[in-house]
Each structure stands twice: as C-alpha cells, then as structure tokens.
Design a protein around this motif. Structure first.
Motif, short mmCIF file in Angstrom:
data_model
loop_
_atom_site.label_atom_id
_atom_site.label_comp_id
_atom_site.label_asym_id
_atom_site.label_seq_id
_atom_site.Cartn_x
_atom_site.Cartn_y
_atom_site.Cartn_z
N GLN A 49 8.27 53.58 75.23
CA GLN A 49 9.23 53.00 74.30
C GLN A 49 10.45 53.91 74.17
N ARG A 50 10.22 55.22 74.18
CA ARG A 50 11.34 56.16 74.12
C ARG A 50 12.21 56.01 75.35
N ARG A 51 11.57 55.90 76.53
CA ARG A 51 12.34 55.76 77.78
C ARG A 51 13.12 54.45 77.80
N ILE A 52 12.47 53.38 77.35
CA ILE A 52 13.14 52.08 77.34
C ILE A 52 14.33 52.10 76.39
N ALA A 53 14.14 52.73 75.22
CA ALA A 53 15.25 52.83 74.26
C ALA A 53 16.40 53.64 74.85
N ALA A 54 16.06 54.71 75.56
CA ALA A 54 17.10 55.55 76.19
C ALA A 54 17.83 54.75 77.28
N ALA A 55 17.07 53.98 78.07
CA ALA A 55 17.69 53.17 79.11
C ALA A 55 18.59 52.10 78.51
N ALA A 56 18.14 51.51 77.39
CA ALA A 56 18.96 50.49 76.71
C ALA A 56 20.24 51.10 76.16
N ALA A 57 20.14 52.32 75.60
CA ALA A 57 21.32 53.00 75.07
C ALA A 57 22.31 53.30 76.19
N ALA A 58 21.77 53.74 77.34
CA ALA A 58 22.64 54.01 78.48
C ALA A 58 23.34 52.74 78.97
N GLU A 59 22.59 51.64 78.97
CA GLU A 59 23.19 50.36 79.38
C GLU A 59 24.27 49.93 78.41
N ARG A 60 24.04 50.14 77.11
CA ARG A 60 25.07 49.81 76.12
C ARG A 60 26.33 50.64 76.35
N ARG A 61 26.14 51.92 76.68
CA ARG A 61 27.31 52.77 76.96
C ARG A 61 28.07 52.26 78.19
N ARG A 62 27.32 51.83 79.21
CA ARG A 62 27.97 51.30 80.40
C ARG A 62 28.74 50.02 80.09
N GLU A 63 28.14 49.17 79.26
CA GLU A 63 28.80 47.92 78.89
C GLU A 63 30.06 48.20 78.07
N GLU A 64 29.98 49.19 77.17
CA GLU A 64 31.14 49.54 76.36
C GLU A 64 32.25 50.09 77.23
N ALA A 65 31.88 50.92 78.22
CA ALA A 65 32.89 51.45 79.14
C ALA A 65 33.52 50.33 79.96
N ALA A 66 32.69 49.35 80.36
CA ALA A 66 33.23 48.21 81.11
C ALA A 66 34.18 47.39 80.26
N ARG A 67 33.83 47.18 78.97
CA ARG A 67 34.72 46.43 78.07
C ARG A 67 36.05 47.16 77.90
N LYS A 68 35.96 48.49 77.81
CA LYS A 68 37.18 49.29 77.69
C LYS A 68 38.06 49.12 78.92
N ARG A 69 37.43 49.18 80.10
CA ARG A 69 38.19 49.02 81.33
C ARG A 69 38.82 47.63 81.41
N HIS A 70 38.05 46.60 80.98
CA HIS A 70 38.57 45.24 81.04
C HIS A 70 39.76 45.06 80.10
N THR A 71 39.75 45.81 78.98
CA THR A 71 40.87 45.73 78.05
C THR A 71 42.12 46.38 78.64
N LEU A 72 41.91 47.47 79.37
CA LEU A 72 43.04 48.24 79.89
C LEU A 72 43.47 47.81 81.29
N ILE A 73 42.62 47.06 82.00
CA ILE A 73 42.92 46.77 83.40
C ILE A 73 44.18 45.94 83.56
N LEU A 74 44.47 45.03 82.62
CA LEU A 74 45.65 44.18 82.74
C LEU A 74 46.95 44.99 82.73
#
Length: 270
Positions: free
Chosen positions: A162-187
C-alpha cells in the motif's frame, strides 16, 4: 545428523511464485453446462434448479441432485464434478473480494475493529484488522512487477505494498501536474518559436517540424492537440540541437530567437 534450518521469509517479501487463481470465468455459462447435463440425464427436478445467475443456489442444487447423473458415463459425471469444483473455487475467490468491500463500508461508517470481530470469525480487534489486510492482498499487485505479481497474504506485506502504491500514485500525480503545466505554457512557447524562426538555423528537418507547429497553432485547444504540439516543438528543438552539434554553430542567431529556443528547451526538460 543436524537438520538444515530453513531460511525464514520476510513477511513483506512478495510471493516468489504467482499463486494459481481461477480469475475471470463465464460462471453463468458453466452453470448452463451443468443444467444441460442434468436435463440430458432426465433429472426430474431440473426445473427447480435456480437460474444460471444464482451461482450459489445452482451449486447447491447440482450437489444435492448429483445422483441424477448416476446412470451417465464416468466422463460425464467427472466433467460435472470438475465444473462444480471450479465454480466453488471461483465463488471462494469472489467471496474474499466482496467481504473486503463490506469491511471497507463498515469502516467508512465508523465501525471499530472490535465491531467486526464476530462477523469475521476472529477473536480480537487486531485479528480482525489482520484478516482484512490479508483479504486486501487479493486485490493488490506489485506495481513494479512486470507480470503483476500478487502480494503475500500477510499484514506486513499488504502495508508495504500500500505504501508503494501510494508512492507510485503520488509520482503519477506529479507527472500529470508537470504535463498540465507544460500544456499551459506550450502555446506561448510555440508561438514565440515560430515568430522567430527567421533567426533559427536553416535546417530542413527543423523547418518541417516548425511548419507542423504553425499549422497546429491555428486551432490548438484540446489536450490531444496540445500533446501533439508539444511533440512537434520537441522534434524541432531536437533537429536544431543536432544541427548545432554537426556544424559547431549556434542554432539561433538573433537575441529573440535565442530566447525563444531557450524557453522551448527549458519547458521540454521539465
């Protein structure tokens, strides 16, 4: 002669061998097969057999009316018994899953572990908690395992996973947030790049990708379009960097182009 001591297995270690599980099967279809066997054997009570979707009731029926197949061949009787065994195993696996759902619902309703002791057939609140953790192992797999290796049915292993899954989910959220940031700035970054393309190196590949960027910028609103735009910009930047390495000359010759290329490079590195 002294006996060789067996090395203990850490309770948090995942299973070395994947346990055999029935998994997904066509339970209703198998019940239908059993019904056909009883009908072909002229079971006089087959009309009382529960519906194919009533797995538990149907299994109880074919078990209590197994003698209806006594005049059938060993092959038929054996096939019926094997199907029954398979369906009972499937039902056992499903019971684990659904019992855990009930436990989670009870906990969500603020039921203490002490209130689940008798329901889970254990003697203490800690035993109730441990049983819930063991049941949870059924639905957990190691996210780092290529073959989706299941977790050992121990509370320690479940907690670790459960700890590993939570850590993997947190990492995925960080990746998604970074992607959203890039999508905002890419234009704005892409527009700045094409507006200053006259100050960029005359590389054929880079020009082709910048043409794609220019075309897409005319109507780039959806997330999918922004992902494509990011890919085109990245391809243009790679081409310009490659040209820079091959010629030992800067890919941007004007201050505005240098800033545009630097902004695109920095965005793609995040």
């Amino acid at each position: 002669m002294a006996t060789k001591k067996r090395k203990g297995v850490k309770p948090t270690s995942p299973l070395v061998r994947v346990p055999v599980r029935v998994g997904r099967i066509d339970a209703s279809g198998l019940v239908g097969d059993l019904r056909n066997l009883h009908e072909n054997a002229d079971d006089k009570d087959v009309e009382r057999m529960p519906a194919d979707t009533d797995l538990y009731g149907a299994l109880l029926y074919v078990e209590s009316h197994a003698e209806a197949l006594d005049d059938e061949s060993d092959e038929v009787r054996g096939a019926a018994a094997v199907k029954r065994a398979l369906l009972w195993e499937y039902l056992r696996e499903q019971a684990d899953v659904h019992q855990l759902v009930a436990i989670d619902d009870a906990r969500a309703a603020n039921v203490e572990w002490a209130g689940l002791v008798s329901a889970l057939g254990v003697r203490s609140p800690s035993a109730a908690y441990n049983k819930a953790q063991r049941l949870r192992a059924v639905s957990l797999t190691d996210p780092s395992s290529v073959d989706g290796r299941p977790v050992r049915r121990t509370p320690e292993a479940v907690s670790e996973m459960q700890r590993r899954i939570a850590a993997a989910a947190a990492a995925e959220r960080r990746r998604e947030e970074a992607a959203r940031k890039r999508h905002t700035l890419i234009l704005p970054v892409a527009r700045r790049l094409v507006e200053n393309r006259e100050g960029l190196a005359p590389d054929e590949d880079a020009d082709d990708w910048l043409d794609e960027v220019t075309t897409l910028l005319k109507d780039c609103r959806t997330p999918t379009q922004k992902v494509s735009l990011e890919r085109y910009v990245a391809a243009a930047v790679r081409s310009l960097k490659k040209w820079e390495q091959n010629t030992a000359r800067p890919a941007a010759v004007t201050p505005e182009a240098q800033l545009a290329l630097a902004a695109a490079t920095e965005l793609l590195q995040d």
